[in-house]
Design an enzyme around this catalytic site. Structure first.
Site: not given
Ligand SMILES: O=P(O)(O)O[C@H]1O[C@H](CO)[C@@H](O)[C@H](O)[C@H]1O
Ligand SMILES: O=P(O)(O)O[C@H]1O[C@H](CO)[C@@H](O)[C@H](O)[C@H]1O
Lengths: 352, 352
Positions: A315, A318, A55, A166, A77, A300
């Site tokens: 979503k 993972v 701020c 920001h 930063n 873009h």
């Molecule tokens: O199948 P689950 O455990 O419900 O779902 C999880 O694993 C999947 C596979 O890694 C992912 O696509 C989903 O986003 C995640 O929530």
């Molecule tokens: O710089 P910040 O906002 O503290 O940090 C955030 O942005 C960064 C850049 O995308 C990432 O590496 C960090 O993991 C995230 O927490």
């Protein structure tokens, strides 16, 4: 045999920019969700928080005092991931233990003195200051850096560690992975087909108008790319062939202010929250590339929002996504249909 | 000029498997954290929850009743991302709108009848059932599928939607992005240097012993790869050159049970919680590849845990990471030092 229906049947889609594929499993959205639910973002951010280091007039952890800024405020930063100076790692001739120099600059741009004003709630004239700042940062940092990444992480769920609106600029002497792949794919496309990939792509999307195009203005088009990965991922493209943010004309910038306000309002209206995302600009590289032919590039902006089902269910990219392939639970066209149906007046300003 | 110190100075490291780079910014870990804090995982999961569709004897949402299983229990995912049958997308000759067929199978493997027993808390004999099931699933699904991805998402923060310990198997008729890149990089390495990349890599890591190796057993080595991206990312490698999970010998499997128990115990001990992660196995592709020369592949398990600072503060791979390059806030060696210092007795079993 049953006819193929993209909103029913799993399929792969090719991302020509990244040269990889996304698994589209539209029927997956039907499964019940018993997993993690995010905290709803705090809607009431105070306009000025005397303890917030972003701020105006406040003191940052390193003892520096912020000016009484009136529009944007830019500073280095305090905990930069990249720094202009410092020693380089020794050269290694083992292909399995390769280190390389990483130099650069990390800057923070506060959008506005008020902590409660996100981009869609700002006046277009104030958004204009942000765009001008992006341009001047691109020019200054692009002199010595090969890549200048302008990006905003919005929302705690996107790792944003400070609610004051920001964005950041991380500039580097090296070309990072993502732009490096895009440099190759766009160059190959232009060599093969004679025109820039995203110029060709936009022309085609405009012909298919009602499929994935969301908003059109005099100079800009907002759309869901055919190969979108995140549920509500979108792309913003200029109509003209533009290499870099700093090449935007006066008219394009003016129009961009309104376009940004409109598209971010639509995002906020989707779940009636301050919509979390990571967004950023990709254009031709800078530094020594400023002297080279980069006509295969098209500027873009990318928007990667994490939410899927509601304001609190995201979503998770993972498991399968980390180890095998990105996967989405609805088609790009289904996402486009939902976004297109939303009003352009911000839910906070709608009389109910 | 100052001497380069990997734990002080930003640098890039090359990931030879993915053919990309990670930005290492070790000093970043010093910055204060004001961002999102995760809920601490619920430690008290009931042994049997009559409403949980993964527990023995319970009815799943589709009406099927689970058997009174005694060790592992395998079934087809009720909401599969990939299915064996169904129509294929039409062919397109536009390079920007490419869709491709996606078929396969999605299976769920419950590890044990008890919901409160995660892998590190299970007896080695029970872990053995899990490993045998991985092998039989790899063999069965690998007959027609090109890629069989065994993976576990543990913890709500990793998108795991059910607390009952389980993993998944997603098999596909196509080679997904990650293994497709690894197939290329490993093939190129073997052509150039004459031996499999990860066999060479393990030999070298064993010589540098105290840098990134965490645990060694008769048949397995657990280490932090030089190019690790996630803060506590690790890799598990067999000492022998093994192409696929199904090729493991009796002795290797026996030893793997104890190794899994030990390494997952160390993970749990880091922050004294049930440590969240996505883990999975990568080995040579299957299907038609079973007949081809895949000697450039080496089997390995990957562990990608999201936590960085504590049980509740994770590393956000957002913004810069999504748009430019992965970035980590400590070195692989720093992570190795921390993990190596932890006891092999689970914190829940330690007398305090
Ligand atoms: O199948 P689950 O455990 O419900 O779902 C999880 O694993 C999947 C596979 O890694 C992912 O696509 C989903 O986003 C995640 O929530
Ligand atoms: O710089 P910040 O906002 O503290 O940090 C955030 O942005 C960064 C850049 O995308 C990432 O590496 C960090 O993991 C995230 O927490």
């Amino acid at each position: 045999m049953e006819k193929f229906n993209a909103s029913e049947h799993p399929h792969l889609r090719y991302n020509p920019l990244k040269d990889d594929w996304v698994v589209v499993s539209p029927h997956r959205a039907k499964r019940p969700w018993q997993g993690q639910v995010e905290k709803k973002a705090v809607e009431e951010v105070p306009r000025h928080d005397p303890k917030n280091p972003l701020c105006p007039r406040n003191t940052r952890p390193n003892g520096k005092v912020n000016p009484d800024y009136k529009n944007t405020f830019i500073f280095d930063n305090d905990f930069p991931a990249l720094m202009p100076d410092g020693p380089d790692p020794p050269k290694s001739d083992d292909p399995l233990f390769q280190a390389a120099p990483a130099h650069g600059n990390c800057r923070v741009i506060c959008f506005h003195p008020y902590s409660d004003l996100t981009l869609p709630l700002m006046e277009v004239d104030d958004i204009r200051h942000v765009i001008d700042t992006w341009q001047s940062e691109m020019i200054n940092l692009g002199k010595v850096n090969t890549w200048v990444q302008v990006f905003e992480n919005r929302g705690a769920v996107m790792g944003c560690s400070n609610p004051h609106p920001h964005c950041q600029v991380w500039a580097s002497t090296f070309l990072p992975n993502e732009p490096s792949v895009k440099d190759r794919t766009q160059r190959e496309f232009k060599e093969k087909y004679g025109l820039p990939m995203l110029v060709d792509y936009l022309n085609k999307e405009l012909q298919k108008k009602d499929e994935r195009v969301l908003l059109e203005s005099a100079h800009w088009v907002w759309l869901v790319p055919y190969w979108a990965t995140w549920p509500f991922e979108t792309m913003l493209l200029p109509r003209r062939h533009v290499l870099r943010l700093q090449d935007l004309t006066e008219d394009e910038k003016k129009d961009l202010c309104q376009m940004m306000k409109d598209l971010l309002t639509i995002y906020d209206n989707l779940f009636e929250i301050s919509f979390p995302y990571s967004m950023g600009w990709h254009g031709a590289p800078t530094g020594k590339f400023l002297e080279e032919d980069c006509s295969h590039w098209q500027l873009h902006a990318l928007f990667y929002p994490p939410l899927l089902r509601s304001a609190t269910v995201k979503k998770f990219m993972v498991g399968y996504e980390m180890l095998a392939s990105a996967q989405r639970d609805m088609t790009a066209e289904q996402a486009a249909t939902r976004l297109r149906a939303l009003p352009r007046t911000h839910y906070k300003h709608q009389s109910s």
